[in-house]
Design an enzyme around this catalytic site. Sequence first.
Site, PDB file in Angstrom:
ATOM      1  N   HIS A  56       0.874  -1.177   0.000  1.00 13.75           N
ATOM      2  CA  HIS A  56       0.000   0.000   0.000  1.00 13.75           C
ATOM      3  C   HIS A  56       0.909   1.224   0.000  1.00 13.75           C
ATOM      4  CE1 HIS A  56      -2.598  -2.841   2.285  1.00 13.75           C
ATOM      5  NE2 HIS A  56      -3.587  -2.204   1.711  1.00 13.75           N
ATOM      6  N   ASP A  59       2.303   1.778   3.356  1.00 12.45           N
ATOM      7  CA  ASP A  59       3.262   0.797   3.906  1.00 12.45           C
ATOM      8  C   ASP A  59       4.681   1.227   3.555  1.00 12.45           C
ATOM      9  OD1 ASP A  59       1.053  -0.836   4.438  1.00 12.45           O
ATOM     10  OD2 ASP A  59       1.328  -2.032   2.621  1.00 12.45           O
ATOM     11  N   MET A  90       2.338  -6.137  -7.222  1.00 14.82           N
ATOM     12  CA  MET A  90       1.021  -5.486  -7.091  1.00 14.82           C
ATOM     13  C   MET A  90       1.163  -4.289  -6.162  1.00 14.82           C
ATOM     14  SD  MET A  90      -1.683  -5.291  -4.680  1.00 14.82           S
ATOM     15  CE  MET A  90      -2.266  -6.717  -3.758  1.00 14.82           C
ATOM     16  N   GLU A 183     -11.349  -6.013  -5.151  1.00 12.81           N
ATOM     17  CA  GLU A 183     -11.351  -7.057  -4.117  1.00 12.81           C
ATOM     18  C   GLU A 183     -12.633  -6.979  -3.291  1.00 12.81           C
ATOM     19  OE1 GLU A 183      -7.820  -7.275  -1.743  1.00 12.81           O
ATOM     20  OE2 GLU A 183      -8.817  -8.434  -0.184  1.00 12.81           O
ATOM     21  N   LYS A 185     -15.536  -7.832  -0.422  1.00  6.71           N
ATOM     22  CA  LYS A 185     -15.616  -8.261   0.982  1.00  6.71           C
ATOM     23  C   LYS A 185     -17.012  -7.901   1.485  1.00  6.71           C
ATOM     24  CE  LYS A 185     -13.161  -8.078   5.393  1.00  6.71           C
ATOM     25  NZ  LYS A 185     -12.060  -7.500   6.178  1.00  6.71           N
ATOM     26  N   HIS A 222     -12.645 -13.577   2.520  1.00  6.93           N
ATOM     27  CA  HIS A 222     -13.786 -12.689   2.325  1.00  6.93           C
ATOM     28  C   HIS A 222     -15.021 -13.422   1.837  1.00  6.93           C
ATOM     29  CE1 HIS A 222     -10.791  -9.068   1.972  1.00  6.93           C
ATOM     30  NE2 HIS A 222     -10.700  -9.728   3.112  1.00  6.93           N
ATOM     31  N   ASP A 247      -5.994 -13.362  -3.546  1.00  2.00           N
ATOM     32  CA  ASP A 247      -5.494 -13.235  -2.172  1.00  2.00           C
ATOM     33  C   ASP A 247      -5.746 -14.555  -1.446  1.00  2.00           C
ATOM     34  OD1 ASP A 247      -4.560 -10.702  -2.466  1.00  2.00           O
ATOM     35  OD2 ASP A 247      -6.012  -9.734  -1.129  1.00  2.00           O
ATOM     36  N   ASP A 257     -12.839 -11.435   9.814  1.00  2.00           N
ATOM     37  CA  ASP A 257     -11.818 -11.704   8.785  1.00  2.00           C
ATOM     38  C   ASP A 257     -10.542 -12.194   9.471  1.00  2.00           C
ATOM     39  OD1 ASP A 257     -10.449 -11.690   6.387  1.00  2.00           O
ATOM     40  OD2 ASP A 257     -10.090  -9.539   6.399  1.00  2.00           O
ATOM     41  N   ASP A 259      -7.849 -14.048   8.176  1.00  2.00           N
ATOM     42  CA  ASP A 259      -6.568 -13.964   7.440  1.00  2.00           C
ATOM     43  C   ASP A 259      -5.533 -14.978   7.943  1.00  2.00           C
ATOM     44  OD1 ASP A 259      -7.549 -11.875   5.868  1.00  2.00           O
ATOM     45  OD2 ASP A 259      -6.697 -10.310   7.126  1.00  2.00           O
ATOM     46  N   ASP A 289      -2.296 -13.033   1.367  1.00  2.00           N
ATOM     47  CA  ASP A 289      -2.759 -11.875   2.140  1.00  2.00           C
ATOM     48  C   ASP A 289      -3.236 -12.416   3.478  1.00  2.00           C
ATOM     49  OD1 ASP A 289      -3.610  -9.517   3.117  1.00  2.00           O
ATOM     50  OD2 ASP A 289      -5.337  -9.292   1.799  1.00  2.00           O
TER      51      ASP A 289
HETATM   52  C1  GLT Z   1      -6.390  -5.081   4.176  1.00  2.00           C
HETATM   53  C2  GLT Z   1      -7.450  -6.054   3.721  1.00  2.00           C
HETATM   54  C3  GLT Z   1      -6.987  -6.913   2.629  1.00  2.00           C
HETATM   55  C4  GLT Z   1      -6.718  -6.163   1.371  1.00  2.00           C
HETATM   56  C5  GLT Z   1      -5.592  -5.232   1.496  1.00  2.00           C
HETATM   57  C6  GLT Z   1      -5.476  -4.410   0.229  1.00  2.00           C
HETATM   58  S1  GLT Z   1      -5.616  -4.283   2.904  1.00  2.00           S
HETATM   59  O1  GLT Z   1      -5.401  -5.721   4.922  1.00  2.00           O
HETATM   60  O2  GLT Z   1      -7.855  -6.833   4.842  1.00  2.00           O
HETATM   61  O3  GLT Z   1      -7.891  -7.944   2.363  1.00  2.00           O
HETATM   62  O4  GLT Z   1      -6.360  -7.089   0.383  1.00  2.00           O
HETATM   63  O5  GLT Z   1      -5.893  -3.102   0.390  1.00  2.00           O
HETATM   64 MN    MN Z   2      -7.020  -9.126   0.692  1.00  2.00          MN
HETATM   65 MN    MN Z   3      -8.871 -10.488   4.711  1.00  2.00          MN
END
Ligand code: GLT
Ligand code: MN
Ligand code: MN
Length: 388
Positions: A56, A59, A90, A183, A185, A222, A247, A257, A259, A289
């Site tokens: 980002h 970042d 990316m 993306e 969500k 997501h 991702d 979420d 992750d 991700d």
């Molecule tokens: C954030 C989000 C991710 C996205 C990122 C891209 S930022 O951490 O939870 O799923 O992919 O902006």
């Molecule tokens: Mn993501």
């Molecule tokens: Mn996520």
Amino acid sequence: MAKDFTPRPEDRFSFGLWTVGNRGRDPFGDAVRRTIEVPEMLKGLADIGVYGVSFHDDDLMTFGASESVRRGEVELFKKTLDETGLVCTMATTNLFFHPIFKDGAFTSNDRDVRRYAIQKVMRNIDVAAELGAPTYVFWGGREGVESAAAKDTRDALARYAEAIDFLAGYVKDKGYSMRFALEPKPNEPRGDIFLPTVGHALAFIEKLEHREMVGVNPEVAHETMSGLSFYQGVAQAIWQDKLFHIDLNDQRPGRFDQDFRFGSEGLKDHFFLVRLLENSGYSGVKHFDAHAYRTEDVDGVWDFARGCIRNYLAFAEKAREFDADPRVAAAMSYTGVADLAEPTIGSFSKEAAAGLLAESFDVEALAQRGYGIEALDQLAVDHILGIA
Ligand code: GLT
Ligand code: MN
Ligand code: MN
């Protein structure tokens, strides 16, 4: 002894700076691990066989810092990419952290916020182009509502489309070779987020002026959060030639979420997902991700990153073994998997319609057919468990 899975550059694994850089903050607690500076991060990723990195704007370049400070940060990043051999795969914009975005970025009710958001993206697109990033991701975490009274969704979607089209025009005008990936969500951090699923995003893209340069960046967590099949979303995106990026992580349905490390939860889902990516000819990066559990120190972060790669490669091997197993071929033939590739009747013609109307079907006999999917699926489970 544990089997060795060594990634090759052509496996094209990538990580976001914010993933291994995640310090374990959550809504209930502060950071639990030290900062890993960007050069240390890139060296660590290169050491475990990673191909690329994503970032980002915030970042990489300190938000609000002078242009000379930001330039210095980009130069250090470029130098470390050169030293490590990593490529920038990316880039994306942080349109969610700063309080200015609390009501959204492209869809904020405040026009100045919307214009600032587009400006922030343009500035980072220039950096992304300089670094050679082929894909630019849009995750609209703040694009949404808690109360349906607050926005007319039709206006919000129109502003969203306006922003994406304007930015696509900017990329084309500059002559950058870059594609956009939206993306989806469903929620978090907003109560409801616009473009909540892969399907919503695919439909939205069809309304865009520059639709040919916009695809999707689906994320395992997501789709899984809302109980949808990630596999089906990805498969449809591939069918529509819209899988521009992906991702990879893991998630239990119905939770926040999470992750999690790729392949740590949904073993069967991930087996079929990896098989799909490997067999479909998807040539984009495999982008993790995800982040380490909050219990981990920096050593645990590298265990996490190695685990993502290891699990992907292990599922790819299992998928190859599954596809090479003659019992699987026989079971698939019984199930009729390849038969679905045969056109049913083709395009409409009066003759074809008359021919079909004249045909007679043994409905009772057709209804009696068993498809053998229990046996086929068990073979998949046997392969996953290593008992085939
Ligand atoms: C954030 C989000 C991710 C996205 C990122 C891209 S930022 O951490 O939870 O799923 O992919 O902006
Ligand atoms: Mn993501
Ligand atoms: Mn996520």
